[in-house]
Write a protein that holds these residues in place. Sequence first.
Motif, PDB file in Angstrom:
ATOM      1  N   TYR A  24       3.796  -4.327 -17.925  1.00  0.00           N
ATOM      2  CA  TYR A  24       4.927  -4.940 -17.229  1.00  0.00           C
ATOM      3  C   TYR A  24       4.749  -4.951 -15.712  1.00  0.00           C
ATOM      4  CZ  TYR A  24       8.058  -4.963 -21.333  1.00  0.00           C
ATOM      5  OH  TYR A  24       8.654  -5.200 -22.547  1.00  0.00           O
ATOM      6  N   TYR A  25       3.690  -4.334 -15.241  1.00  0.00           N
ATOM      7  CA  TYR A  25       3.495  -4.175 -13.788  1.00  0.00           C
ATOM      8  C   TYR A  25       3.541  -5.522 -13.086  1.00  0.00           C
ATOM      9  CZ  TYR A  25       1.258  -2.153  -9.574  1.00  0.00           C
ATOM     10  OH  TYR A  25       0.958  -1.721  -8.308  1.00  0.00           O
ATOM     11  N   ILE A  26       2.980  -6.540 -13.752  1.00  0.00           N
ATOM     12  CA  ILE A  26       2.876  -7.853 -13.133  1.00  0.00           C
ATOM     13  C   ILE A  26       4.248  -8.491 -12.913  1.00  0.00           C
ATOM     14  CG2 ILE A  26       2.664  -9.138 -15.289  1.00  0.00           C
ATOM     15  CD1 ILE A  26       0.530 -10.830 -13.960  1.00  0.00           C
ATOM     16  N   ASN A  27       5.254  -8.086 -13.710  1.00  0.00           N
ATOM     17  CA  ASN A  27       6.579  -8.701 -13.594  1.00  0.00           C
ATOM     18  C   ASN A  27       7.125  -8.641 -12.179  1.00  0.00           C
ATOM     19  OD1 ASN A  27       6.270  -8.862 -16.352  1.00  0.00           O
ATOM     20  ND2 ASN A  27       8.348  -8.170 -16.817  1.00  0.00           N
ATOM     21  N   ALA A  28       7.278  -7.402 -11.689  1.00  0.00           N
ATOM     22  CA  ALA A  28       7.872  -7.238 -10.361  1.00  0.00           C
ATOM     23  C   ALA A  28       6.933  -7.715  -9.259  1.00  0.00           C
ATOM     24  CB  ALA A  28       8.243  -5.778 -10.139  1.00  0.00           C
ATOM     25  N   LEU A  29       5.615  -7.648  -9.506  1.00  0.00           N
ATOM     26  CA  LEU A  29       4.672  -8.095  -8.484  1.00  0.00           C
ATOM     27  C   LEU A  29       4.743  -9.597  -8.255  1.00  0.00           C
ATOM     28  CD1 LEU A  29       1.505  -5.976  -9.388  1.00  0.00           C
ATOM     29  CD2 LEU A  29       3.004  -5.682  -7.404  1.00  0.00           C
ATOM     30  N   LEU A  30       5.088 -10.339  -9.308  1.00  0.00           N
ATOM     31  CA  LEU A  30       5.113 -11.800  -9.191  1.00  0.00           C
ATOM     32  C   LEU A  30       6.498 -12.363  -8.920  1.00  0.00           C
ATOM     33  CD1 LEU A  30       2.674 -12.908 -12.032  1.00  0.00           C
ATOM     34  CD2 LEU A  30       2.224 -12.777  -9.584  1.00  0.00           C
ATOM     35  N   SER A  31       7.535 -11.657  -9.329  1.00  0.00           N
ATOM     36  CA  SER A  31       8.883 -12.199  -9.147  1.00  0.00           C
ATOM     37  C   SER A  31       9.892 -11.079  -8.968  1.00  0.00           C
ATOM     38  CB  SER A  31       9.279 -13.058 -10.354  1.00  0.00           C
ATOM     39  OG  SER A  31      10.633 -13.458 -10.265  1.00  0.00           O
ATOM     40  N   GLN A  32      10.784 -11.267  -8.011  1.00  0.00           N
ATOM     41  CA  GLN A  32      11.865 -10.309  -7.812  1.00  0.00           C
ATOM     42  C   GLN A  32      13.020 -10.569  -8.773  1.00  0.00           C
ATOM     43  OE1 GLN A  32      12.845 -10.603  -3.625  1.00  0.00           O
ATOM     44  NE2 GLN A  32      11.183  -9.221  -3.042  1.00  0.00           N
ATOM     45  N   ASN A  33      12.951 -11.681  -9.498  1.00  0.00           N
ATOM     46  CA  ASN A  33      13.997 -12.043 -10.454  1.00  0.00           C
ATOM     47  C   ASN A  33      13.383 -12.265 -11.835  1.00  0.00           C
ATOM     48  OD1 ASN A  33      16.111 -12.300  -8.343  1.00  0.00           O
ATOM     49  ND2 ASN A  33      14.895 -14.065  -7.709  1.00  0.00           N
ATOM     50  N   SER A  40       0.820  -1.208   0.000  1.00  0.00           N
ATOM     51  CA  SER A  40       0.000   0.000   0.000  1.00  0.00           C
ATOM     52  C   SER A  40       0.858   1.265   0.000  1.00  0.00           C
ATOM     53  CB  SER A  40      -0.928   0.016   1.224  1.00  0.00           C
ATOM     54  OG  SER A  40      -1.810  -1.083   1.205  1.00  0.00           O
ATOM     55  N   THR A  41       0.235   2.346  -0.422  1.00  0.00           N
ATOM     56  CA  THR A  41       0.865   3.662  -0.437  1.00  0.00           C
ATOM     57  C   THR A  41       0.613   4.387   0.879  1.00  0.00           C
ATOM     58  OG1 THR A  41       0.626   3.862  -2.818  1.00  0.00           O
ATOM     59  CG2 THR A  41       0.791   5.905  -1.604  1.00  0.00           C
ATOM     60  N   GLY A  42       1.510   5.322   1.218  1.00  0.00           N
ATOM     61  CA  GLY A  42       1.316   6.157   2.399  1.00  0.00           C
ATOM     62  C   GLY A  42       2.167   5.757   3.579  1.00  0.00           C
ATOM     63  N   PHE A  43       3.050   4.758   3.356  1.00  0.00           N
ATOM     64  CA  PHE A  43       3.867   4.252   4.457  1.00  0.00           C
ATOM     65  C   PHE A  43       5.341   4.167   4.066  1.00  0.00           C
ATOM     66  CE2 PHE A  43      -0.413   2.665   4.693  1.00  0.00           C
ATOM     67  CZ  PHE A  43      -0.769   2.833   6.019  1.00  0.00           C
ATOM     68  N   GLY A  44       5.731   4.828   2.987  1.00  0.00           N
ATOM     69  CA  GLY A  44       7.111   4.803   2.525  1.00  0.00           C
ATOM     70  C   GLY A  44       7.342   3.770   1.440  1.00  0.00           C
ATOM     71  N   ARG A  45       8.483   3.896   0.780  1.00  0.00           N
ATOM     72  CA  ARG A  45       8.803   3.015  -0.354  1.00  0.00           C
ATOM     73  C   ARG A  45       9.005   1.572   0.088  1.00  0.00           C
ATOM     74  NH1 ARG A  45      11.834   4.481  -5.853  1.00  0.00           N
ATOM     75  NH2 ARG A  45      12.140   2.393  -6.685  1.00  0.00           N
ATOM     76  N   ASN A  46       9.613   1.353   1.252  1.00  0.00           N
ATOM     77  CA  ASN A  46       9.851  -0.015   1.708  1.00  0.00           C
ATOM     78  C   ASN A  46       8.551  -0.778   1.879  1.00  0.00           C
ATOM     79  OD1 ASN A  46      12.558   0.541   1.700  1.00  0.00           O
ATOM     80  ND2 ASN A  46      12.794   0.609   3.930  1.00  0.00           N
ATOM     81  N   TYR A  47       7.551  -0.154   2.498  1.00  0.00           N
ATOM     82  CA  TYR A  47       6.251  -0.790   2.726  1.00  0.00           C
ATOM     83  C   TYR A  47       5.607  -1.137   1.384  1.00  0.00           C
ATOM     84  CZ  TYR A  47       1.810  -1.496   5.309  1.00  0.00           C
ATOM     85  OH  TYR A  47       0.679  -2.016   5.877  1.00  0.00           O
ATOM     86  N   ARG A  48       5.746  -0.216   0.422  1.00  0.00           N
ATOM     87  CA  ARG A  48       5.161  -0.433  -0.899  1.00  0.00           C
ATOM     88  C   ARG A  48       5.870  -1.573  -1.634  1.00  0.00           C
ATOM     89  NH1 ARG A  48       5.822   4.418  -2.479  1.00  0.00           N
ATOM     90  NH2 ARG A  48       7.501   4.184  -3.989  1.00  0.00           N
ATOM     91  N   GLU A  49       7.196  -1.620  -1.520  1.00  0.00           N
ATOM     92  CA  GLU A  49       7.956  -2.601  -2.287  1.00  0.00           C
ATOM     93  C   GLU A  49       8.048  -3.966  -1.606  1.00  0.00           C
ATOM     94  OE1 GLU A  49      11.690  -0.847  -3.413  1.00  0.00           O
ATOM     95  OE2 GLU A  49      10.745   0.118  -5.153  1.00  0.00           O
ATOM     96  N   ARG A  50       7.539  -4.076  -0.391  1.00  0.00           N
ATOM     97  CA  ARG A  50       7.507  -5.393   0.252  1.00  0.00           C
ATOM     98  C   ARG A  50       6.642  -6.373  -0.519  1.00  0.00           C
ATOM     99  NH1 ARG A  50       6.485  -3.617   6.296  1.00  0.00           N
ATOM    100  NH2 ARG A  50       4.455  -4.574   5.877  1.00  0.00           N
ATOM    101  N   LEU A  51       5.762  -5.863  -1.380  1.00  0.00           N
ATOM    102  CA  LEU A  51       4.881  -6.745  -2.145  1.00  0.00           C
ATOM    103  C   LEU A  51       5.570  -7.327  -3.376  1.00  0.00           C
ATOM    104  CD1 LEU A  51       1.983  -7.846  -2.238  1.00  0.00           C
ATOM    105  CD2 LEU A  51       1.368  -5.909  -3.690  1.00  0.00           C
ATOM    106  N   LYS A  52       6.703  -6.768  -3.780  1.00  0.00           N
ATOM    107  CA  LYS A  52       7.359  -7.242  -4.996  1.00  0.00           C
ATOM    108  C   LYS A  52       7.692  -8.732  -4.879  1.00  0.00           C
ATOM    109  CE  LYS A  52       9.148  -3.006  -7.006  1.00  0.00           C
ATOM    110  NZ  LYS A  52      10.313  -2.329  -7.600  1.00  0.00           N
ATOM    111  N   GLY A  53       7.244  -9.482  -5.874  1.00  0.00           N
ATOM    112  CA  GLY A  53       7.443 -10.924  -5.891  1.00  0.00           C
ATOM    113  C   GLY A  53       6.435 -11.699  -5.076  1.00  0.00           C
ATOM    114  N   LEU A  54       5.571 -10.993  -4.334  1.00  0.00           N
ATOM    115  CA  LEU A  54       4.683 -11.668  -3.388  1.00  0.00           C
ATOM    116  C   LEU A  54       3.213 -11.334  -3.594  1.00  0.00           C
ATOM    117  CD1 LEU A  54       6.844 -11.132  -0.157  1.00  0.00           C
ATOM    118  CD2 LEU A  54       6.511 -13.288  -1.398  1.00  0.00           C
TER     119      LEU A  54
END
Length: 704
Positions: free
Chosen positions: A593-602, A505-519
């Motif tokens: 391409y949005y789905i790329n990073a959302l589903l896999s960090q690699n 989610s947005t509003g909690f910093g970049r780390n909180y937002r990017e914790r979803l990448k790959g997951l």
Amino acid sequence: MLTQVKLNISAEMVACGSSCAFGLCEDQSKLYWLEALPSEQGRVVIQSIYLNSRSNKIKEIPINHFKDTTYSVRSRVHEYGGGAMTVTNGLIAFVNALDQNIYLIYPEIAEQIGEQAGLITALTANTDTTVNISFADLQIAGTYLYAIRETHHPKVTTTQNIVKQGTAKQDTSNVINELVRINLHTKEIQIMHQGYDFYISPRINPQLTQLAFIAWNHPNMPWDATNLGILNLENMDDIDNPYDIQASFVKSDIEESILQPVYAPNGDLYVMSDRSIQNGDRFWNLFKVLNPNQAGYILENVFQKSADFAKPAWIFGQSNLAFLGKDHALLSYVKTGNWSLGIINLSTQEFTAMPELPFCEHDELITYVDKDTQKYTAILSVGLPTAASQVIQIKLNLNNKIIYEKLLPLSQDSRNQDPLDQNQKDNIDNMATCYCKPKLFEFDGYNNNKTYANLYLPKKTGDLPKLRVIAHGGPTGQASSSLNLNIQFWVERGYAVLDVNYTGSTGFGRNYRERLKGLWGIADVIDCVKAAQAVVAQGLVDPNALTIRGSSAGGFSVLCALTFHTTFHAGASYYGIGNLASLVEDTHKFEAYYINALLSQNSKDLSLDDWNTLFKERSPIEHIEKLQTPVIFFQGMQDKVVLPNQAEQMAAALKNNKIYTRSYYFEDEGHGFRNTKNIIQALTSEFDFYEYIFNKNSPSPKQE
């Protein structure tokens, strides 16, 4: 069926009260805005009022030519649009929803009363029937209108699997995005810059000598990495092809998201960037753009704060900064999901947070000079927990303290609008005591990370309430604590509502937002599951009546929660995703391409077989035998973001497996519902669906 107890919040009120002022523009001491009319299938019209500090009464300017239903203001660039209207020196420019052309309303007729022909003039006209052209982010400067143009050429049909090694995407090479300008007199269109996959925020300095813009390429989204470009406009009128002039770009050694370029009255350029690191995290903070010794543009941090002074650029025209004179600017920011205002002294770079104000969300911050006092004034759209969204104006007093007053919505006796719609809106503000204020709910989510939600608890009746968990869209979205009549509808009917700001989610910093990448489909889902389990553990809700609702990406979270977990007893998917392989094939360019990073960090290292395996692992449709829970589906048949086949596949599979389901398909809706009738039907059908499940004496809602 709906309970027979007298209720204050009707489905009609939810539908009619959902519209608010957006697309704010100020020009010549007049405020212009856009407003959707639910009674006209969500048609968006231009409204305006005088801004007169000497009068307490705000007089509305009638723009009667918008009674012609041919016109509705909406851009389809990126499918989400925004920036579809602008006003400069009395000249109104807007994008018409029907044909996506730009139209002008000239100042000498903009306030004319009565029905007359020729009040609206086309600036663009697409004569090539083989392509579809849309415009967004309109800006008038001098004799030109600057805009983002998106052109959809015919797609080349191929039998080749579009899921290629190293990427999961749709072939979007037929869609071209460019920065253009249009001569207001000759209507000639010139390309100012091309070559990037996306452009937003063309902004021109007050001296009309410089153009700033934001651009980026796949596979990034604008909250991942963007570039700030600057074009010199001097002597450009003598050049046949302006895009031949090389743009200058800000130098950067890191992947950063730069957003919202804005010029100060003196010509200084400011942006929001998340390049600086604070306490191990990154936030969008204010930077000044410099060009020392003409050696290249760089960014200088004005100040640092562990808060975001920008939002993800899902739509065009966002703004979190407004100047209050040559030395001060008003800033809107969010920290841990809570919005606040502050003032920055641009000379001393001293930032002062404003005292706590009753507003819980801010949007569309603009500025103007009051013609009576000659002082800078800011206008801001705000959300409140127990009142309809408002537009306020903010001024600095002699002690640099802010004072504010409400501008919108107008009272019923001062506006020209469908009285049914306005009565519903007036009722919203008259019922403040009926609304439930949310409480911040913290819990341990995925991987035991601290996660947040807004919890709404109904009045106690003796029985524990049913629970409705909401998974917001995006997934780069945010659960707001502003008044949401849809939520209040459920709370008044005895449901507890938990609006989850899950991982990503947005509003909690970049780390909180990017914790979803790959997951995606894992962390967000577990957050929703754990949120429900946490309120059950506290004895706040009925453990045998847990429901979950989500739209778009939130609909994917819903279907994953119901498929891979057994916590919930029913769910509602609004234009949700059940088949990731189909999403990759069908979705639009902006999210290709949005789905790329959302589903896999690699994602760059994945083979075709790897992608196909990943799609099958995460897609609910591939595990339909596990979904043993009733689901209701709502889908717009004009949706270009999540195509109708997503809902159709899931609903058909559940019916085949004898799982109770209902489906509603709205022929006139896209990604999100605007028609009053459809909003009412969706809301009441979802309520009846749960009533049938949890109270077998209630009849099943009719199948659409």
